[in-house]
Write an enzyme that holds these catalytic residues in place. Sequence first.
Site, PDB file in Angstrom:
ATOM      1  N   SER A 233     -90.710   7.215  31.849  1.00  0.00           N
ATOM      2  CA  SER A 233     -89.363   6.962  32.364  1.00  0.00           C
ATOM      3  C   SER A 233     -88.930   5.539  32.034  1.00  0.00           C
ATOM      4  CB  SER A 233     -89.331   7.155  33.883  1.00  0.00           C
ATOM      5  OG  SER A 233     -89.562   8.494  34.213  1.00  0.00           O
TER       6      SER A 233
ATOM      7  N   HIS B 200     -85.701   4.420  39.408  1.00  0.00           N
ATOM      8  CA  HIS B 200     -86.636   4.886  40.431  1.00  0.00           C
ATOM      9  C   HIS B 200     -87.977   4.134  40.394  1.00  0.00           C
ATOM     10  CE1 HIS B 200     -87.959   7.545  37.034  1.00  0.00           C
ATOM     11  NE2 HIS B 200     -89.151   7.295  37.558  1.00  0.00           N
TER      12      HIS B 200
ATOM     13  N   ASP C 175     -79.873   6.668  37.403  1.00  0.00           N
ATOM     14  CA  ASP C 175     -81.281   6.258  37.391  1.00  0.00           C
ATOM     15  C   ASP C 175     -81.567   5.247  36.280  1.00  0.00           C
ATOM     16  OD1 ASP C 175     -83.907   6.140  38.245  1.00  0.00           O
ATOM     17  OD2 ASP C 175     -84.544   7.788  36.939  1.00  0.00           O
TER      18      ASP C 175
END
Length: 366
Positions: free
Chosen positions: A186, A76, A106
């Site tokens: 992330s 993302h 992801d």
Amino acid sequence: MIKVFLIILLFENLVFGKQPPPVSSIVQKISPSVVVVKGERITKMTKDNMFIVGHTYRIGSGFIIDENGYIITANHIVSDSDTIYVELKSGKGYNAKMIKKDLTCDVALIKIDERKLPSVNFGNPRNVRAGDPIIIIGNPMPKQVTSPPFSFSHSVACGVIASTERVSSNNKKLFQLTVPVNFGNSGCPLINQFGEVIGVVNFKMTGFAGHHLEGVGFALFIDEIKSILNILNVEKKEVQEVFYKREKWIIYLNLSLLFLLSFLLVIKIKENRWKNYDFVKKEVYKTVYKGNYGKFSSLIKRVIKDGLHLEKLIGDLVLFKEPWVLLELNNQLQSFASSLDSKEQKMSILKYQARIKRILREEIAR
């Protein structure tokens, strides 16, 4: 024998029962492999006869998996970006290109044009248990910003595995974490207590059914990432080397060490058995019964050189009254005596030879 067993125990502790290094040592080793990943999206629009160009950034983390510049990150951050920028811990920056991505999990694989980069080692997530210590090294930042802010890059957080039994909506295995996972973390590596990457941090839960949650983060098993990359058929030669060359090297090293220790153990056992006269006598007698002249000669040389059982062995061998046995024994004693400097030792050898010659004369006389 005791020394050999102590060596084996030490080997098992070093290889099979690894002791975890300090967290500071792990961080120092892994940090250079952790990167800041910036995905930039460019928007263009016309307003009031003015052409406006907008820049939107998503900033997260990633880690180098191969010295040739392959990096795993969260999809993302980079999936809809017009440009991808990677910054190393040293501050040096590179434009990156997308290699492969997976929307459902992801994760994305990107690459920068650089060689001989520090890369991570992979661990086995199947060996991880709830309660095991973990470390993450990432770049906590706002979720979405209009310009790159001051970076809290390479921030370290420690915790434990909360659970190993979570699964994602698409049935991929997840670790539940107790470490704080902020926006910007992330794509950062999940590291076990031995400094090995076992997962990729990809999301957290902030609430459920209207209730606020704190400290509930998740990471995808590194095995799932390997599976995804294999399905996507990413640079087969290099990716297989990325994921398996280190594990193979460790296996080969362990097997080599085990073989070496086994070899040394066998030698040690044989050395100890040689100190036992019954064993020596049995080995020598075998050569006599089989008429194995060469083997008999080499065994006698060793007995004479060691001097442990010489007198006993001569006393037993003369009972055979075999001329070839006695002649070879006499020749070996003669050769050994010529190499001695001590008169006392030479006299001892002469005593043995005299006894042998006397028995030979008696046999010839018969």
